[in-house]
Design a protein around this motif. Structure first.
Motif, PDB file in Angstrom:
ATOM      1  N   PHE A   9       0.850  -1.194   0.000  1.00 13.16           N
ATOM      2  CA  PHE A   9       0.000   0.000   0.000  1.00 13.16           C
ATOM      3  C   PHE A   9       0.881   1.238   0.000  1.00 13.16           C
ATOM      4  CE2 PHE A   9       0.715   1.337   4.409  1.00 13.16           C
ATOM      5  CZ  PHE A   9       1.196   0.164   4.989  1.00 13.16           C
ATOM      6  N   GLU A  10       0.254   2.339  -0.363  1.00 12.03           N
ATOM      7  CA  GLU A  10       0.935   3.623  -0.271  1.00 12.03           C
ATOM      8  C   GLU A  10       0.340   4.400   0.893  1.00 12.03           C
ATOM      9  OE1 GLU A  10       1.626   7.783  -2.821  1.00 12.03           O
ATOM     10  OE2 GLU A  10       0.101   6.328  -3.462  1.00 12.03           O
ATOM     11  N   HIS A  11       1.176   4.780   1.838  1.00 13.71           N
ATOM     12  CA  HIS A  11       0.724   5.597   2.963  1.00 13.71           C
ATOM     13  C   HIS A  11       0.954   7.061   2.609  1.00 13.71           C
ATOM     14  CE1 HIS A  11       1.510   7.283   7.228  1.00 13.71           C
ATOM     15  NE2 HIS A  11       0.229   7.356   6.948  1.00 13.71           N
ATOM     16  N   VAL A  12      -0.112   7.830   2.562  1.00 10.55           N
ATOM     17  CA  VAL A  12      -0.014   9.257   2.243  1.00 10.55           C
ATOM     18  C   VAL A  12      -0.229  10.050   3.527  1.00 10.55           C
ATOM     19  CG1 VAL A  12      -0.904  11.146   0.826  1.00 10.55           C
ATOM     20  CG2 VAL A  12      -1.004   8.783  -0.038  1.00 10.55           C
ATOM     21  N   ASN A  15      -1.560  15.925   7.269  1.00 13.08           N
ATOM     22  CA  ASN A  15      -1.505  16.652   8.539  1.00 13.08           C
ATOM     23  C   ASN A  15      -2.889  17.212   8.878  1.00 13.08           C
ATOM     24  OD1 ASN A  15      -1.061  18.498  10.620  1.00 13.08           O
ATOM     25  ND2 ASN A  15       0.997  18.992   9.891  1.00 13.08           N
ATOM     26  N   PHE A  16      -3.433  16.802  10.017  1.00  9.51           N
ATOM     27  CA  PHE A  16      -4.784  17.276  10.358  1.00  9.51           C
ATOM     28  C   PHE A  16      -4.752  18.579  11.154  1.00  9.51           C
ATOM     29  CE2 PHE A  16      -4.681  15.876  14.755  1.00  9.51           C
ATOM     30  CZ  PHE A  16      -3.851  14.759  14.735  1.00  9.51           C
ATOM     31  N   THR A  17      -3.566  19.138  11.353  1.00  5.68           N
ATOM     32  CA  THR A  17      -3.511  20.392  12.112  1.00  5.68           C
ATOM     33  C   THR A  17      -3.283  21.617  11.221  1.00  5.68           C
ATOM     34  OG1 THR A  17      -1.116  20.269  12.490  1.00  5.68           O
ATOM     35  CG2 THR A  17      -2.543  19.172  14.104  1.00  5.68           C
ATOM     36  N   ASP A  18      -2.995  21.408   9.925  1.00 10.22           N
ATOM     37  CA  ASP A  18      -2.679  22.558   9.066  1.00 10.22           C
ATOM     38  C   ASP A  18      -3.679  22.750   7.917  1.00 10.22           C
ATOM     39  OD1 ASP A  18      -2.137  20.586   7.252  1.00 10.22           O
ATOM     40  OD2 ASP A  18      -0.007  21.055   6.994  1.00 10.22           O
ATOM     41  N   GLY A  19      -4.839  22.104   8.027  1.00 11.65           N
ATOM     42  CA  GLY A  19      -5.864  22.286   7.004  1.00 11.65           C
ATOM     43  C   GLY A  19      -5.799  21.280   5.865  1.00 11.65           C
ATOM     44  N   SER A  20      -4.802  20.399   5.890  1.00 11.64           N
ATOM     45  CA  SER A  20      -4.646  19.453   4.779  1.00 11.64           C
ATOM     46  C   SER A  20      -5.794  18.449   4.678  1.00 11.64           C
ATOM     47  CB  SER A  20      -3.331  18.680   4.927  1.00 11.64           C
ATOM     48  OG  SER A  20      -2.229  19.549   4.931  1.00 11.64           O
ATOM     49  N   HIS A  22      -8.826  19.312   4.958  1.00  7.67           N
ATOM     50  CA  HIS A  22     -10.019  20.057   4.518  1.00  7.67           C
ATOM     51  C   HIS A  22      -9.860  20.647   3.127  1.00  7.67           C
ATOM     52  CE1 HIS A  22     -12.431  19.649   8.170  1.00  7.67           C
ATOM     53  NE2 HIS A  22     -11.265  19.542   8.764  1.00  7.67           N
ATOM     54  N   THR A  23      -8.894  20.155   2.370  1.00  6.37           N
ATOM     55  CA  THR A  23      -8.782  20.569   0.970  1.00  6.37           C
ATOM     56  C   THR A  23      -9.874  19.868   0.162  1.00  6.37           C
ATOM     57  OG1 THR A  23      -7.317  18.734   0.417  1.00  6.37           O
ATOM     58  CG2 THR A  23      -6.266  20.763   1.196  1.00  6.37           C
ATOM     59  N   PRO A  24     -10.292  20.457  -0.965  1.00  4.99           N
ATOM     60  CA  PRO A  24     -11.311  19.801  -1.806  1.00  4.99           C
ATOM     61  C   PRO A  24     -10.897  18.379  -2.196  1.00  4.99           C
ATOM     62  CG  PRO A  24     -10.961  22.060  -2.547  1.00  4.99           C
ATOM     63  CD  PRO A  24      -9.923  21.794  -1.489  1.00  4.99           C
ATOM     64  N   GLU A  25      -9.601  18.166  -2.473  1.00  3.79           N
ATOM     65  CA  GLU A  25      -9.137  16.839  -2.874  1.00  3.79           C
ATOM     66  C   GLU A  25      -9.332  15.839  -1.739  1.00  3.79           C
ATOM     67  OE1 GLU A  25      -7.167  19.622  -3.062  1.00  3.79           O
ATOM     68  OE2 GLU A  25      -7.707  19.960  -5.157  1.00  3.79           O
ATOM     69  N   PHE A  26      -8.943  16.242  -0.520  1.00  6.09           N
ATOM     70  CA  PHE A  26      -9.065  15.299   0.591  1.00  6.09           C
ATOM     71  C   PHE A  26     -10.528  15.048   0.938  1.00  6.09           C
ATOM     72  CE2 PHE A  26      -9.171  13.686   4.887  1.00  6.09           C
ATOM     73  CZ  PHE A  26      -8.216  12.684   4.808  1.00  6.09           C
ATOM     74  N   LEU A  27     -11.350  16.104   0.892  1.00  2.00           N
ATOM     75  CA  LEU A  27     -12.775  15.938   1.253  1.00  2.00           C
ATOM     76  C   LEU A  27     -13.501  15.009   0.285  1.00  2.00           C
ATOM     77  CD1 LEU A  27     -13.651  19.584   2.380  1.00  2.00           C
ATOM     78  CD2 LEU A  27     -13.347  17.574   3.838  1.00  2.00           C
ATOM     79  N   LYS A  28     -12.952  14.855  -0.936  1.00  2.00           N
ATOM     80  CA  LYS A  28     -13.549  13.882  -1.852  1.00  2.00           C
ATOM     81  C   LYS A  28     -13.353  12.451  -1.343  1.00  2.00           C
ATOM     82  CE  LYS A  28     -13.210  16.287  -6.210  1.00  2.00           C
ATOM     83  NZ  LYS A  28     -12.327  16.469  -7.351  1.00  2.00           N
ATOM     84  N   ILE A  29     -12.258  12.234  -0.648  1.00  2.00           N
ATOM     85  CA  ILE A  29     -11.983  10.895  -0.100  1.00  2.00           C
ATOM     86  C   ILE A  29     -12.685  10.722   1.241  1.00  2.00           C
ATOM     87  CG2 ILE A  29     -10.142   9.347   0.686  1.00  2.00           C
ATOM     88  CD1 ILE A  29      -8.317  10.751  -1.345  1.00  2.00           C
ATOM     89  N   VAL A  35      -8.489  11.998   9.307  1.00  2.00           N
ATOM     90  CA  VAL A  35      -7.673  10.838   8.976  1.00  2.00           C
ATOM     91  C   VAL A  35      -7.998   9.733   9.969  1.00  2.00           C
ATOM     92  CG1 VAL A  35      -5.746  11.962   7.834  1.00  2.00           C
ATOM     93  CG2 VAL A  35      -5.787  11.862  10.338  1.00  2.00           C
ATOM     94  N   PRO A  36      -7.819   8.455   9.583  1.00  2.00           N
ATOM     95  CA  PRO A  36      -7.392   8.007   8.258  1.00  2.00           C
ATOM     96  C   PRO A  36      -8.546   7.936   7.261  1.00  2.00           C
ATOM     97  CG  PRO A  36      -7.737   6.104   9.642  1.00  2.00           C
ATOM     98  CD  PRO A  36      -8.004   7.330  10.501  1.00  2.00           C
TER      99      PRO A  36
END
Lengths: 202, 202
Positions: A9-12, A15-20, A22-29, A35-36
């Protein structure tokens, strides 16, 4: 779980403290911005312990349920740790190590320990007659429950009242696939008011 | 769930306020001393939503997962409602109806509503494109999530900010098999101290 199953697997890291988260890309997942999150072949999942149950069902292994009754018990113990253990254990850990030392509350710690005593007693009794939670082998039930209980080890919670839990937890967390938890380190800023504390742990 | 599946069962009412859930006989079925508990053919289960998932998997019906991916999503939403909704919804309901009127706290209600806003927003968005949570039919995912959210109806929580959730919840709770929730009525005595409130909801 992926390491237990020997799946590449790929672990990506996100960071849940810097807004990462809540980006549109992450919110799609994961629309919850947490996380996770898991993505494979177009299937996106959130809720870590649900992901583990799915992986156990999908990839046949000793960790997997062998039939619907084993699956039911593995699901049951997974729900149990969320309902009975997770929040009070976090409150205990906050007041043992996660809050700054001068922000810890002995009264909150006592509340948390009192709340944990009943479910830990239930688990201790359950493990007095068996080595693992279900079906006498290490399964996704042990993985899920012990994953939540890593917090007890991180906080150096005294487990002497529950020796069977202590022995079982050691067996779960000493598995080679579980080594990652040992490097976890984080702090939680204590909210300024009692209402803020309630808001954090409810 | 048993009514949805059309399975005959015996409902044994057990009072959790008079010690009946802590008799040796009951603790053999659920060592946690809680209701509900399930017993059939020697299998004893606790954790209501886990019982529902087991029944859905065991008895093939439209509510059941048709494959592992559907199962994963049904499990995911079930964990989500426990993690994100259950406790803050109970705190909101306590301060809307479950505590005596002179014991309610507007500040606690606001905390609860603030905590609920994010997950209810996620659910509202999810339901903007579909009628049900998974696979475009009423499944165990809807049953489990709506079962927890009966509290929103009992407390007459204003859902106007989440119209899709409101519409979906109505559809779930209007099913003939779900009629029982309408007669639920109970009070919670407010703990005397703020620490007591934290202990109740953590």
């Amino acid at each position: 779980m992926l390491k237990e199953l020997g799946i590449e697997f790929e672990h990506v890291p996100v960071n849940f403290t810097d807004g990462s988260t809540h980006t549109p890309e992450f919110l799609k997942i994961n629309p919850n911005g947490r996380v996770p999150a898991y993505e494979s072949d177009g299937l996106c999942l959130f809720e870590s312990l649900a992901i583990n149950l799915y992986l156990a069902r999908k990839h046949d292994s000793p960790l997997s349920p062998a039939n619907l009754e084993e699956d039911a018990l593995m699901t049951q113990w997974t729900h149990w740790v969320i309902t009975e253990i997770e929040k009070p254990l976090l409150l205990a850990a906050a007041n043992l190590i996660l809050f700054d030392e001068d922000k810890r509350s002995l009264a909150e710690l006592e509340i948390a320990l009192k709340k944990l005593a009943r479910p830990l007693g239930v688990l201790n009794q359950h493990l007095s007659e068996r080595r693992y939670l279900v079906a006498e082998r290490f399964t996704v039930a042990d993985l899920n429950v012990s994953a939540v209980m890593t917090l007890a080890r991180l906080a150096a919670l005294d487990m002497s009242a529950w020796p069977n839990v202590d022995r079982w937890l050691e067996a779960c967390l000493e598995r080679p696939a579980a080594a990652d938890w040992k490097v976890i380190s984080f702090k939680i800023p204590r909210p300024e008011t009692d209402l803020g504390v309630l808001a954090m742990f409810v």
